[in-house]
Design an enzyme around this catalytic site. Structure first.
Site, PDB file in Angstrom:
ATOM      1  N   ASP A   1       1.263   5.225  -0.261  1.00  0.00           N
ATOM      2  CA  ASP A   1       1.210   6.635   0.706  1.00  0.00           C
ATOM      3  C   ASP A   1       1.027   7.879  -0.417  1.00  0.00           C
ATOM      4  O   ASP A   1       1.912   8.422   0.107  1.00  0.00           O
ATOM      5  CB  ASP A   1       1.384   6.429   2.150  1.00  0.00           C
ATOM      6  CG  ASP A   1       0.836   8.088   3.069  1.00  0.00           C
ATOM      7  OD1 ASP A   1       0.044   8.299   2.372  1.00  0.00           O
ATOM      8  OD2 ASP A   1       1.409   7.567   4.101  1.00  0.00           O
TER       9      ASP A   1
ATOM     10  N   GLU B   1       2.705   1.104   5.276  1.00  0.00           N
ATOM     11  CA  GLU B   1       1.714   1.338   5.829  1.00  0.00           C
ATOM     12  C   GLU B   1       0.621   0.447   5.839  1.00  0.00           C
ATOM     13  O   GLU B   1      -0.301  -0.289   6.541  1.00  0.00           O
ATOM     14  CB  GLU B   1       1.450   2.464   4.988  1.00  0.00           C
ATOM     15  CG  GLU B   1      -0.120   3.001   5.434  1.00  0.00           C
ATOM     16  CD  GLU B   1      -0.631   3.591   4.484  1.00  0.00           C
ATOM     17  OE1 GLU B   1      -2.090   4.297   4.503  1.00  0.00           O
ATOM     18  OE2 GLU B   1      -0.067   4.739   4.092  1.00  0.00           O
TER      19      GLU B   1
ATOM     20  N   LYS C   1       0.504  -1.006   0.303  1.00  0.00           N
ATOM     21  CA  LYS C   1       0.470  -0.018  -0.130  1.00  0.00           C
ATOM     22  C   LYS C   1       0.912   0.880  -0.118  1.00  0.00           C
ATOM     23  O   LYS C   1       1.414   1.560   0.490  1.00  0.00           O
ATOM     24  CB  LYS C   1      -0.910  -0.261   1.234  1.00  0.00           C
ATOM     25  CG  LYS C   1      -2.006   1.290   1.568  1.00  0.00           C
ATOM     26  CD  LYS C   1      -2.789   0.800   2.550  1.00  0.00           C
ATOM     27  CE  LYS C   1      -3.816   2.340   2.375  1.00  0.00           C
ATOM     28  NZ  LYS C   1      -3.448   3.534   2.265  1.00  0.00           N
TER      29      LYS C   1
END
Length: 310
Positions: free
Chosen positions: A24, A169, A22
């Site tokens: 960011d 994350e 993931k």
């Protein structure tokens, strides 16, 4: 297509999913018509091409081949992790191309590509993820400011542990058979966040409104370093009504007129308390100033003495 927040798929069905890191950053759709031009649009549809001049050379990489690509624009920290706070210095500069050019030298960005929805005049949204992913990887899109990060099929638990240990994350799990659903928040894409825990000292609170009148809407927390209480952020989620009511009673018992933090937090309407209450919070990452990002309340820690958190 957007992901739904959820748990890691179970091992029993893990081989039906692919797992990506993931990122960011700023979501972007990249339009390559095959004529040497490029158009980059934000999730809102806004043209942000001029904000990221380092992506302009991508216009000629596929030659006359046309494509629409999905990805995330990120700014990387010293460990190669996406850093949204760093990226914010580059956002909003589409109307100031000269400044965007200057900032590109100071805070370079990188485009992480993870899907292709149109290729050579063919709409691919009806194809399963596994086929789209294969087509994307076949394009060989690796350059100075763009790449196609790996996706791992199966082994979700190991991927999650690697993400956690690397300080990332979280993960995005994508069902191998999932179609691309433009504009939809789909359960076939699952966002799995890596939460970290921190022991914090409550130094103040902000009254709630509406149904929370008379109760804390948020608590202001800090962490002790060198005997001083440094502000670490505001926590406003994670309680049941009963827990919030109990916390209100504890806060009233230690009220004070003096701010206990080394610096006054940038919060209006704050009420201060003696730094006697310790809590545990979940959070995703930290800002460069050390403040907690996306914190939520986990529990009180009556077993911990505030002075022991130095």
């Amino acid at each position: 297509m957007l992901a739904t927040l959820g748990p890691l798929p179970s091992e029993a069905v893990g081989d039906r999913w692919a797992f990506e890191v993931k990122q960011d950053g700023q979501r972007a759709m990249v339009y390559l018509p095959g004529n040497g031009t490029i158009l980059v649009r934000a999730r809102s549809g806004t043209d942000i091409t001029a904000a990221y001049p380092e992506l302009l050379p991508l216009a000629g990489v596929l030659g006359a081949q046309s494509a629409v690509l999905d990805g995330e624009i990120v700014a990387l920290d010293d460990q190669g992790r996406s850093d949204f706070e760093r990226l914010q210095q580059r956002m909003g500069l589409a109307s100031a191309p000269a400044k965007a050019e200057r900032m590109a030298a100071l805070v370079p960005v990188h485009l992480m590509l993870f899907d292709v929805v149109f290729l050579d005049g063919r709409l691919l949204t009806g194809l399963p993820y596994a086929e789209r992913r294969s087509l994307l990887e076949g394009l060989g899109l690796t350059g100075p400011a763009w790449s196609t990060p790996a996706a791992i099929t199966g082994h979700g638990a190991q991927a999650w542990e690697m993400a956690r240990d690397a300080g990332l994350e979280g993960l995005i799990a994508k069902r191998l058979t999932s179609r691309y659903e433009p504009g939809a928040r789909s359960k076939t894409w699952v966002k799995i966040k890596v939460h970290r825990l921190a022991d914090v000292v409550i130094g103040g609170w902000v009254p709630g409104r509406g149904r929370l009148t008379g109760l804390p809407g948020a608590v202001l927390v800090g962490e002790r370093r060198d005997g001083l209480l440094h502000y670490a952020g505001s926590v406003g989620t994670g309680w049941s009504q009963a827990e919030r009511t109990r916390l209100a009673e504890l806060l009233q018992a230690v009220t004070t007129d003096t701010c206990p933090f080394t610096q006054l937090p940038p919060v209006s309407g704050a009420r201060w308390v003696l730094p006697h209450l310790v809590g545990e919070v979940r959070y995703t990452s930290r800002t460069r100033a050390g403040r907690l990002r996306h914190p939520s309340w986990h529990r009180l820690r009556p077993d911990v003495i505030p002075g022991d958190l130095t």
